[in-house]
Design an enzyme around this catalytic site. Structure first.
Site, PDB file in Angstrom:
ATOM      1  N   TYR A 117      -3.023  -0.845  -0.899  1.00 34.16           N
ATOM      2  CA  TYR A 117      -3.198  -1.751   0.251  1.00 34.16           C
ATOM      3  C   TYR A 117      -4.142  -2.850  -0.227  1.00 34.16           C
ATOM      4  CZ  TYR A 117      -1.075   1.692   3.408  1.00 34.16           C
ATOM      5  OH  TYR A 117      -0.210   2.549   4.032  1.00 34.16           O
TER       6      TYR A 117
ATOM      7  N   HIS B 156       1.267  12.628  -1.965  1.00 38.81           N
ATOM      8  CA  HIS B 156       0.221  11.677  -2.358  1.00 38.81           C
ATOM      9  C   HIS B 156      -1.126  12.149  -1.825  1.00 38.81           C
ATOM     10  CE1 HIS B 156       2.495   7.798  -3.566  1.00 38.81           C
ATOM     11  NE2 HIS B 156       3.104   8.870  -4.021  1.00 38.81           N
TER      12      HIS B 156
ATOM     13  N   LYS C 290       2.278   4.414  10.746  1.00 41.29           N
ATOM     14  CA  LYS C 290       2.195   5.373  11.855  1.00 41.29           C
ATOM     15  C   LYS C 290       3.441   5.389  12.759  1.00 41.29           C
ATOM     16  CE  LYS C 290      -1.534   7.300  10.833  1.00 41.29           C
ATOM     17  NZ  LYS C 290      -1.137   8.367   9.922  1.00 41.29           N
TER      18      LYS C 290
ATOM     19  N   PRO D 111       2.778  -1.964  10.966  1.00 44.42           N
ATOM     20  CA  PRO D 111       3.105  -0.972   9.921  1.00 44.42           C
ATOM     21  C   PRO D 111       1.934  -0.576   9.020  1.00 44.42           C
ATOM     22  CG  PRO D 111       4.005  -3.130   9.363  1.00 44.42           C
ATOM     23  CD  PRO D 111       3.460  -3.252  10.744  1.00 44.42           C
TER      24      PRO D 111
ATOM     25  N   TYR E 287      -5.351   8.557   8.463  1.00 42.57           N
ATOM     26  CA  TYR E 287      -4.183   8.286   7.623  1.00 42.57           C
ATOM     27  C   TYR E 287      -3.303   9.530   7.484  1.00 42.57           C
ATOM     28  CZ  TYR E 287      -1.399   5.801   4.202  1.00 42.57           C
ATOM     29  OH  TYR E 287      -0.347   5.166   3.563  1.00 42.57           O
TER      30      TYR E 287
HETATM   31  C1  PHB Z   1       6.618   1.759   3.094  1.00 41.33           C
HETATM   32  O1  PHB Z   1       6.714   2.434   2.050  1.00 41.33           O
HETATM   33  O2  PHB Z   1       7.584   1.130   3.542  1.00 41.33           O
HETATM   34  C2  PHB Z   1       5.310   1.679   3.789  1.00 41.33           C
HETATM   35  C3  PHB Z   1       4.259   2.456   3.345  1.00 41.33           C
HETATM   36  C4  PHB Z   1       3.038   2.392   3.965  1.00 41.33           C
HETATM   37  C5  PHB Z   1       2.853   1.535   5.022  1.00 41.33           C
HETATM   38  C6  PHB Z   1       3.905   0.769   5.503  1.00 41.33           C
HETATM   39  C7  PHB Z   1       5.140   0.837   4.879  1.00 41.33           C
HETATM   40  O3  PHB Z   1       1.628   1.452   5.598  1.00 41.33           O
END
Ligand code: PHB
Ligand code: APR
Length: 389
Positions: A200, A72, A296, A292, A384
């Site tokens: 997000y 990605h 990280k 989450p 990130y």
């Molecule tokens: C996930 O795919 O479970 C996931 C992805 C990004 C995040 C948290 C969880 O920031």
């Protein structure tokens, strides 16, 4: 029994360390409280930094990951109906890799088993003795019989609820914690992801995240109350709430289906210092937790493993203890930066129960600055994709 490194915990941290050490001819034993199937039943995040990917290759377990993962180059951030992209690749030259933590752990178990790695499951009452001496040892029980492992070092990779951290005396240990006043309700569904990048999404109704595992497996989350339980949320209610939190054009295209997993995770920031006491070294969730937002968790565990692994190799191969002596300092320097990033990203995207109008204006200004300012986007992108080890 005797080994060079006794590893407590067979999650990703413990397994990765054991596999890396094996490649350098250093012997270890992994003690895991549960079974392999239990560990592999846990669903966690799915974003790998390049540093983690490199470690998997170094450990000789990157083959399936290379084949089945997705690169990605960026992510979508939305706030109400506003939406913009953060292009990691343009901003930093680096991307992230989408590959579930469950798959990482499975690959590590398969590799350890293929090489006859010593993993003891169903261990009870693990205790670490004399970690501050030159002759530490670990005792444990399996099926009612007692065992002892003498070792040179102990790696505490036993997660937040493990025994390793508790072994460090309170006179030495200092803990820092922030508990957030909400959780994440997550579902896994066999449906195509709503978009080819993660979204997000901040909204008046709270945060949402659209993530994925592959072309027909999606992972979605919504911010929820800590008093909710997964049974309170029917699939239909989940989908409806998710659609209200993401921009309309995604909501219209969202393919819904039955959930195959549904769970709630609380959000916490936590760090313990120091990460080393004598011959005991803490790694991963045993030493720190991040919320989450930004994925990280596994990636901070990986940098600990990187520092400890290199320190142990220098010790055994070159008689050089600088890496081990500086382990805690080096690991914590990177951890605190990842703590800052995940705290910032969590604060930016969620609705807080006690948020004042002023707080909300600050959040909106932070979003506008990120949307309009390339330097701000670069800061976010560098964090990130992962800060250097
Ligand atoms: C996930 O795919 O479970 C996931 C992805 C990004 C995040 C948290 C969880 O920031
Ligand atoms: N004895 C033996 N094993 C134990 C004990 C104990 N007393 N206590 C816990 N364990 C085991 C757990 O059963 C678990 O399998 O230690 C393992 C720790 O694994 P994780 O919690 O996954 O922690 P870690 O390997 O550091 O992985 C970090 O996992 O939790 C996520 O967000 C986190 O993604 C990050 C990654």
């Amino acid at each position: 029994m005797r080994t060079q490194v006794a590893i407590i915990g067979g999650g990703p941290s413990g397994l990765l360390l054991s596999q890396l050490l094996h490649k350098k001819g250093i012997d270890s034993v992994v003690l895991e409280r549960k079974t392999r199937d239990y560990v592999l039943g846990r669903i966690r995040a799915g974003i790998l930094e390049q540093g983690f990917v490199d470690l998997m290759h170094e450990a000789g377990v990157g083959e399936r990951m290379d084949r089945e993962s997705f690169v990605h180059d960026g992510t979508v951030v939305s706030y109400g109906d506003e939406e913009f992209g953060i292009n990691f690749k343009d901003l930093t030259g680096t991307s992230v890799v989408v590959y579930g933590q469950t798959e990482v752990t499975r690959d590590l178990y398969d590799a350890r088993e293929a090489m006859d790695g010593k993993i003891v499951f169903n261990t009870e009452n693990v205790q670490i003795h004399e970690a501050d001496s030159d002759a530490p040892y670990v005792t444990y029980t399996v099926d009612g019989s007692e065992h002892r492992i003498d070792c040179d070092f102990v790696a505490g990779c036993d997660g937040f609820h493990g025994v390793s951290r508790q072994t460090i005396p309170l006179t030495v240990r200092r803990e820092y914690e922030k508990v957030y006043p909400f959780g994440w309700l997550g579902i896994l569904s066999e449906t195509p992801p709503v978009h080819d990048e993660l979204i997000y999404a901040g909204s008046e109704r709270g945060f949402a995240l659209c993530s994925m595992r592959n072309d027909n497996l999606s992972r979605y989350y919504i911010q929820c109350s800590l008093s909710d339980s997964p049974e309170d949320w029917t699939d239909a209610a989940f989908w409806q709430e998710l659609k209200r939190r993401i921009p309309a054009h995604y909501a219209e295209n969202l393919v819904t289906g039955p959930s195959i997993e549904k769970s709630i995770a609380p959000l916490r920031s936590f760090v313990t210092e120091p990460m080393r006491w004598g011959r005991l070294f803490l790694c991963g969730d045993a030493a720190h937790i991040v919320p989450p937002t930004g994925a990280k968790g596994l990636n901070t565990a990986a940098s600990d493993i990187h520092y400890l692994y290199n320190g142990l190799v220098a010790h055994y191969h070159d008689g050089d203890d600088e890496g081990l002596d500086r382990y805690s300092e080096k690991a914590l320097a990177r951890i605190w930066k990842a703590e800052r990033f995940s705290w910032w990203f969590t604060s930016l995207m969620h609705r807080f129960p006690d948020q004042s109008d002023f707080d909300l204006k600050m959040q909106q200004a932070d979003i506008a600055f990120l949307r309009d300012n390339r330097a701000a986007q670069t800061v976010m992108a560098e964090n990130y994709v992962g800060l250097p080890y």
